[in-house]
Design a protein around this motif. Structure first.
Motif, PDB file in Angstrom:
ATOM      1  N   GLN A 164       0.854  -1.185   0.000  1.00 18.44           N
ATOM      2  CA  GLN A 164       0.000   0.000   0.000  1.00 18.44           C
ATOM      3  C   GLN A 164       0.898   1.244   0.000  1.00 18.44           C
ATOM      4  OE1 GLN A 164      -1.351   2.951   1.536  1.00 18.44           O
ATOM      5  NE2 GLN A 164      -2.294   2.723  -0.474  1.00 18.44           N
ATOM      6  N   SER A 172      -2.179   1.391  -4.692  1.00 14.07           N
ATOM      7  CA  SER A 172      -2.209   0.132  -3.950  1.00 14.07           C
ATOM      8  C   SER A 172      -1.885  -0.989  -4.923  1.00 14.07           C
ATOM      9  CB  SER A 172      -3.594  -0.102  -3.344  1.00 14.07           C
ATOM     10  OG  SER A 172      -3.918   0.912  -2.417  1.00 14.07           O
ATOM     11  N   ILE A 216      -8.324   3.907   0.090  1.00  7.23           N
ATOM     12  CA  ILE A 216      -7.151   3.042   0.228  1.00  7.23           C
ATOM     13  C   ILE A 216      -7.591   1.594   0.424  1.00  7.23           C
ATOM     14  CG2 ILE A 216      -5.259   2.460   1.802  1.00  7.23           C
ATOM     15  CD1 ILE A 216      -4.717   5.438   2.113  1.00  7.23           C
ATOM     16  N   GLN A 260      -7.026  -1.452  -2.232  1.00  7.72           N
ATOM     17  CA  GLN A 260      -6.150  -2.551  -1.836  1.00  7.72           C
ATOM     18  C   GLN A 260      -6.871  -3.891  -1.909  1.00  7.72           C
ATOM     19  OE1 GLN A 260      -2.489  -2.210  -0.645  1.00  7.72           O
ATOM     20  NE2 GLN A 260      -3.048  -4.047  -1.784  1.00  7.72           N
ATOM     21  N   ASN A 271       3.602  -0.832   3.741  1.00  7.40           N
ATOM     22  CA  ASN A 271       2.748   0.356   3.654  1.00  7.40           C
ATOM     23  C   ASN A 271       3.549   1.651   3.663  1.00  7.40           C
ATOM     24  OD1 ASN A 271       3.007  -0.824   6.539  1.00  7.40           O
ATOM     25  ND2 ASN A 271       2.649   1.374   6.911  1.00  7.40           N
TER      26      ASN A 271
END
Length: 500
Positions: free
Chosen positions: A10, A15, A51, A55, A80
């Protein structure tokens, strides 16, 4: 028998989900960009639900396109964008505001006040960090102070804080955790005791009730909800992106270093079991620990805020290229920068300057300057910033680097990598697999479930794709770096000292 590890990578602008096999080779990739939100100059935000949605979507996509199901996946590793900060409602799982991104400078004034109050030494001693708006601690405080009712709700235990690893794991597994590498980037975590620090929590007015549980970087922390992938998959690897990339580059021994060329540029040097305090404005950070009973491995880190982001600016801001990949072709049409220097301090300067008030600057322009010169100067700025970091790192660690391992999107740019070797004066080595951030998360996850047995097995899989040898004379290198540092001085302290 499960034959793959799924890495969720991420990042700041997109992502990704990448499948790795037992040889550490990529067997599938899916990627999706998401919105960048700029509420005010110097502010950067993300929609945390975007997000999560992006993802989950790419994870499902890579499984579908590879003809796999959850039962083919031994484990999930998560890496991340670090320091990006959000608060969410524990009951509903809904964020109470947009996430405050690591690049965001809205808390620069709060950081000034901490420095003026004489808190620099205690914070550096406990956390290994300098006081800067980059880190999560002041961002949490800002959200608690500026979102109506947030502080009261936090005090009642209704809110959860997380960096993006915590957010994804919460949505995947329903547990509230973070690993030592991400915790070490909050300015609230004692890197020597590997615990949240009560004195720092009080200093930044962050209630302990919002904090996640600390877990190791490798080991099962939970299993995905069945609705995510159709069956439960263990989540057994967590590391902030730069620590994950260092692990994926097999920089497992003290003195080994890598540089990741992404939105920012991040150089990490492994210093082993010793946390070396920096005297040259670098960070001391936890790299990883393979079990809470295992000793942590520490890193020295230099963070450059704008690397690939500078190329995106050429594309989106100036419009002189259509795609980021075109920058090498355009820059190659001129033999040098024609005396042009670009200092990409769009969100201030990171290591070793830590100037939140620096701003982007171009110097040396003449009537003969073209967009090609600006493109080449943009690439050169990435290499120069890295040289500044390495100089500080070698002085801190008292180690002369023998080679720099490189990864990330811009590491595929041959012109940049050769110039990087030239201005560093050391070889730059690019591996076969440059997606080392995701690879590191996969390796940590695989170790956590026995998919791989040891770091030695992992290191044996690392392979060189190309080695760039320095070809610049010492005199020319010194002259160019001196001009670069003159340009940096013209960019520094440009913006007004105000905390919005």
């Amino acid at each position: 028998m499960t034959t793959y590890i799924l890495a969720l990578d991420q990042g700041t602008t997109s992502s990704r989900a990448i499948l790795f096999d037992r040889q550490g080779q990529i067997r599938g990739v899916a990627q999706r960009e998401f919105r960048q939100i700029f509420p005010q100059p110097g502010w950067v935000a993300h929609d945390a639900n975007e997000i999560w949605d992006s993802q989950l979507a790419v994870a499902r996509q890579v499984l579908q396109e590879s003809g796999l199901t959850a039962r083919d996946i031994a484990a999930i590793g998560i890496t991340n964008q670090r320091e990006t900060t959000l608060l969410w409602d524990r009951r509903t799982g809904e964020p109470i505001a947009d996430a405050v991104v690591w690049q965001d400078r809205r808390t620069a004034g709060t950081c000034d006040a901490l420095r003026e109050a004489g808190k620099s030494s205690v914070i550096q001693e406990k956390t290994g960090l300098v006081i800067d708006a980059y880190f999560s601690g002041t961002k949490i405080k800002w959200l608690l102070d500026h979102v109506p009712g947030a502080r009261e709700r936090a005090e009642r235990g209704e809110l959860a804080f997380g960096t993006i690893d915590s957010w994804l794991i919460y949505r995947l597994c329903g547990v509230h955790v973070t690993d030592t590498s991400n915790a070490s980037r909050t300015m609230l975590f004692n890197i020597h005791t590997l615990t949240w620090d009560a004195e720092l929590l009080e200093l930044l007015q962050v209630p302990a009730s919002v904090l996640p549980e600390i877990v190791a970087s490798s080991g099962v922390v939970g299993h995905t909800r069945e609705e995510c992938f159709g069956a439960a998959i263990p989540v057994s690897g967590i590391a902030g992106d730069q620590q994950a990339a260092t692990f994926g580059q097999a920089c497992h021994r003290s003195g080994m270093a890598k540089n990741t060329y992404g939105t920012g540029c991040f150089m990490l040097m492994n210093t082993g079991a010793k946390a070396i305090p920096s005297r040259n404005n670098l960070l001391t950070t936890v790299g990883w620990n393979e079990g809470l009973s295992e000793p942590a491995e520490y890193m020295l880190e230099g963070s450059v805020f704008n690397a690939g982001a500078s190329v995106q600016w050429l594309r989106d801001g100036l419009g002189i290229i259509q795609t980021s990949a075109e920058v090498e072709t355009l820059a190659s049409t001129v033999p040098d920068t024609g005396g042009v220097f670009l200092v990409p301090a769009f969100a201030g300067l990171g290591a070793p300057y830590w100037d939140a008030y620096a701003r982007g600057t171009i110097v040396g322009l003449t009537r003969g300057s073209t967009k090609a010169h600006i493109a080449r100067a943009t690439l050169a700025s990435i290499a120069y910033q890295t040289a500044d970091v390495l100089d500080a790192m070698q002085r801190d660690a008292n180690i002369a680097l023998s080679e720099l391992r490189v990864d990330g999107g811009a590491a595929r740019n041959d012109l940049l990598m050769q110039f990087q070797a030239d201005v560093l004066g050391v070889p730059v080595v690019r591996p076969v697999v440059t997606e080392t951030t995701a690879l590191g998360a996969a390796y940590l996850a695989g170790l956590g479930v026995g998919f791989w047995k040891s770091k030695e097995e992992i290191a044996a899989q690392w392979q060189i794709e190309r080695r760039f040898e320095p070809a610049m004379s010492n005199d020319e290198r010194a002259a160019r770096l001196a001009d670069w540092r003159r340009a940096v001085e013209r960019a520094r302290a440009w913006a007004a000292h105000e905390d919005s």
